[in-house]
Enzyme design. Structure first.
Site, short mmCIF file in Angstrom:
data_model
loop_
_atom_site.label_atom_id
_atom_site.label_comp_id
_atom_site.label_asym_id
_atom_site.label_seq_id
_atom_site.Cartn_x
_atom_site.Cartn_y
_atom_site.Cartn_z
N HIS A 140 0.84 -1.21 0.00
CA HIS A 140 0.00 0.00 0.00
C HIS A 140 0.87 1.25 0.00
CE1 HIS A 140 -2.94 3.04 1.26
NE2 HIS A 140 -2.05 3.38 2.18
N HIS A 145 1.26 5.28 -2.29
CA HIS A 145 1.85 6.59 -2.02
C HIS A 145 3.18 6.81 -2.73
CE1 HIS A 145 -1.12 7.69 1.02
NE2 HIS A 145 -0.99 6.47 1.54
N GLU A 186 -5.86 9.64 -0.37
CA GLU A 186 -6.08 8.21 -0.11
C GLU A 186 -7.16 7.62 -1.01
OE1 GLU A 186 -4.49 6.05 1.59
OE2 GLU A 186 -3.38 7.10 3.16
N SER A 205 -3.86 0.93 -4.69
CA SER A 205 -3.06 -0.16 -4.12
C SER A 205 -3.90 -1.37 -3.75
CB SER A 205 -2.30 0.32 -2.89
OG SER A 205 -3.18 0.65 -1.84
#
Length: 280
Positions: A140, A145, A186, A205
């Site tokens: 993730h 990110h 997010e 993700s």
């Protein structure tokens, strides 16, 4: 533990996760990133998840995400060392990664962003569910990110979020900054040529999120509309906010983080309360 992922018990998984987390327990913000000797099932989970995500990204991910991911070029066939990805990221955008034993508290997490540092875990999700993780793991953190942090626009937004969190003093203001982060960096969605594309780290993700996100309720992105919204990070998102372009995301969210303080955020909540009180 070297065996096939289907043979990894819950107990064995928790023990392995604790072992990896312990490597970062005493790491300072500027300390060396620990080396993790990943084992067979971890590489298998990484390959399986990355292969599935790569196929979905071509259909569901925003163009700027894809361009940034191509620039960072995280390996898809094995779990990379966090320090190697960090070195490459720093050479591209000036951002760097630092290891974290577990989920970092919001104030500390955002404070790191203000200093161009993203705190990443180094453990891998449970092998029983390689396509979805309820809490952040390294896949993730890097695929979500890390990939966008090779893009100058996202770098600016992450830094602004960190600076905003450092600037405010009240917990209410901090939590709202975190909420804006959640529904954009997010779980953000943008329209491209009339289609909805994901750019938020939680969405890109997670194969499961990408499989579900088009069925969510969508609302136009605005800061004011987030005041009364509640969310649960442990389930697929039933409500998402979409922007007409990445320029709109940067204008709305970047401007908010660049100028917000305790008073301006309190005024947002006060305005929402007055709106509810006068509704007929």
């Amino acid at each position: 533990m070297q065996g096939h992922r289907d043979q990894v018990t819950d107990t064995a998984y928790e023990k392995r996760r604790e072992e990896i987390a312990a490597l970062s327990a005493d790491v300072t913000l500027h300390g060396p990133i620990p080396v993790v000797e990943y084992i067979d099932w971890e590489h298998e989970v990484w390959r399986l998840a990355c292969a599935a995500l790569d196929a979905r990204h071509r259909v569901d991910a925003a163009a700027e995400y894809l361009e940034s991911a191509e620039a960072l070029a995280i390996p898809l066939d094995h779990v990379p060392q966090l320090r190697d990805v960090s070195d490459r990221l720093t050479s591209i955008s000036g951002f760097r990664l630092q290891s974290a034993a577990t989920l970092v508290p919001l104030k500390e997490f955002c404070g790191s962003l203000a200093n161009s540092v993203f705190r990443s875990t180094q453990y891998i999700r449970h092998p029983r569910a390689p396509l979805y993780s309820e809490d952040p793991d390294m896949l993730h953190d890097l695929v979500g990110h890390g990939n966008v942090l090779a893009n100058d626009r996202f770098v600016r937004l992450y830094r602004l979020a960190g600076e905003a969190a450092n600037r405010v003093e009240s917990d209410e203001a901090l939590q709202f900054i975190g909420k804006v982060f959640w529904f954009t960096l997010e779980c953000g969605v943008v329209r491209e040529r009339g289609e909805r594309k994901a750019y938020g780290a939680t969405l890109v993700s997670s194969y499961g999120e990408l499989d579900h996100f088009r069925g969510a309720e969508f609302r136009p992105l605005s800061i004011e509309s987030l005041v009364d919204v509640k969310y649960d990070i442990t389930t697929y998102q039933p409500l998402l906010f979409e922007a007409d372009s990445m320029n709109e995301v940067e204008d709305l969210v970047g401007s908010f983080w660049d100028t917000c303080d305790d008073d301006s955020i309190a005024a947002l909540f006060s305005g929402a309360s007055r709106s509810v009180g006068t509704r007929r």
